[in-house]
Write a protein that holds these residues in place. Structure first.
Motif, short mmCIF file in Angstrom:
data_model
loop_
_atom_site.label_atom_id
_atom_site.label_comp_id
_atom_site.label_asym_id
_atom_site.label_seq_id
_atom_site.Cartn_x
_atom_site.Cartn_y
_atom_site.Cartn_z
N LYS A 59 0.96 -1.28 -0.12
CA LYS A 59 0.00 0.03 -0.04
C LYS A 59 0.82 1.25 0.03
N PRO A 60 0.52 2.23 -0.62
CA PRO A 60 1.43 3.35 -0.92
C PRO A 60 1.11 4.26 0.43
N ASN A 67 2.61 13.83 0.19
CA ASN A 67 3.63 13.35 -0.61
C ASN A 67 3.90 11.97 -0.40
N TYR A 68 4.14 11.20 -1.70
CA TYR A 68 4.38 10.13 -1.45
C TYR A 68 5.69 9.83 -1.03
N ILE A 76 2.64 -7.54 2.51
CA ILE A 76 2.99 -8.06 1.10
C ILE A 76 2.79 -9.45 1.02
N LYS A 77 3.37 -10.18 1.84
CA LYS A 77 3.35 -11.84 1.69
C LYS A 77 1.77 -12.34 1.62
N THR A 78 1.07 -11.83 2.45
CA THR A 78 -0.44 -12.24 2.19
C THR A 78 -1.24 -11.89 1.06
#
Length: 228
Positions: A59-60, A67-68, A76-78
């Motif tokens: 997720k960003p 600002n990003y 991330i694994k799931t």
């Protein structure tokens, strides 16, 4: 028989021979297109569901000023496991993937004649007599496709951008089109253009080289020409 009558007779004879040649060439091309079309579709068309399923990157994350700054990869694994399961589900789905197709095969690009020689070698002589400036219709309904693809006449779909906004009761993947085939004089090699559009700003064009091997037409190479 006067000279004038002889000239008229000879001209008429040549015209008849030329017309017969056009008909024979057109029937030959239709047969080749019918044979090679399933492979053309396999080489250029994609299940749009896969395009709409990009692999997860996390997720960003944004700061207080919007600002990003990076991505949150704690889950991330799931997310990747779920993505793999969904991708496998799509690939194993036996539902028909419908592609809109224009059965009117339009004129070949002028550059294809030179590309034919460039690809297969200088010994290849393009058939300059071949008529590739006229359109013809192909009876695609009789052609058995590979995988789960199914063609439907483009004229049965909404026009312009509405085609992408419409909700269908089937899996609609995009629009496929092909040009007429430019052959060499011996009818052993050929080249045509094709395109697959999967959205208003999504698509790709191709130049496809084909050749005859053991009495069967196969794709020799697929070359990208444009991307949207």
């Amino acid at each position: 028989m006067s000279l004038k009558i002889k000239i008229v007779f000879i001209t008429l004879f040549i015209t008849l021979i030329s017309c017969e040649r056009k008909i024979n060439d057109l029937e030959f091309e239709k047969n080749v297109m019918t044979e090679i079309l399933p492979s053309l579709i396999d080489s250029t068309c994609i299940d749009s569901r896969i395009l709409n399923l990009p692999p997860p990157l996390g997720k960003p994350i944004y700061d207080k000023d919007d600002n990003y700054v990076g991505r949150d990869t704690t889950e991330i694994k799931t997310e990747r496991e779920n993505w793999k399961k969904e991708l496998a589900r799509i690939k194993n789905d036996t539902s028909k993937i419908v592609i809109a197709f224009n059965p009117i095969i339009e004129t070949a690009e002028e550059s294809n004649q030179n590309e034919l020689v460039a690809h297969f070698g200088k010994k290849i002589i393009p058939d300059s007599i071949q008529i590739v400036t006229e359109n013809y219709r192909i009876d695609f309904e009789k052609i058995k496709l590979n995988q789960n693809f199914k063609l439907r006449d483009l004229s049965k779909f909404p026009n312009r951008d509405t085609i992408w906004k419409t909700k269908y009761k089937f899996i609609f993947s995009g629009v496929f089109s092909v040009s007429r085939i430019q052959f060499d004089k011996e009818k052993k090699y050929g080249v045509l253009s094709a395109g697959f559009v999967c959205g208003r700003l999504c698509g790709q064009g191709f130049r496809i080289f084909i050749k005859k091997v053991n009495d069967k037409w196969i794709i020799d190479e697929v070359e990208g020409t444009w991307v949207s």
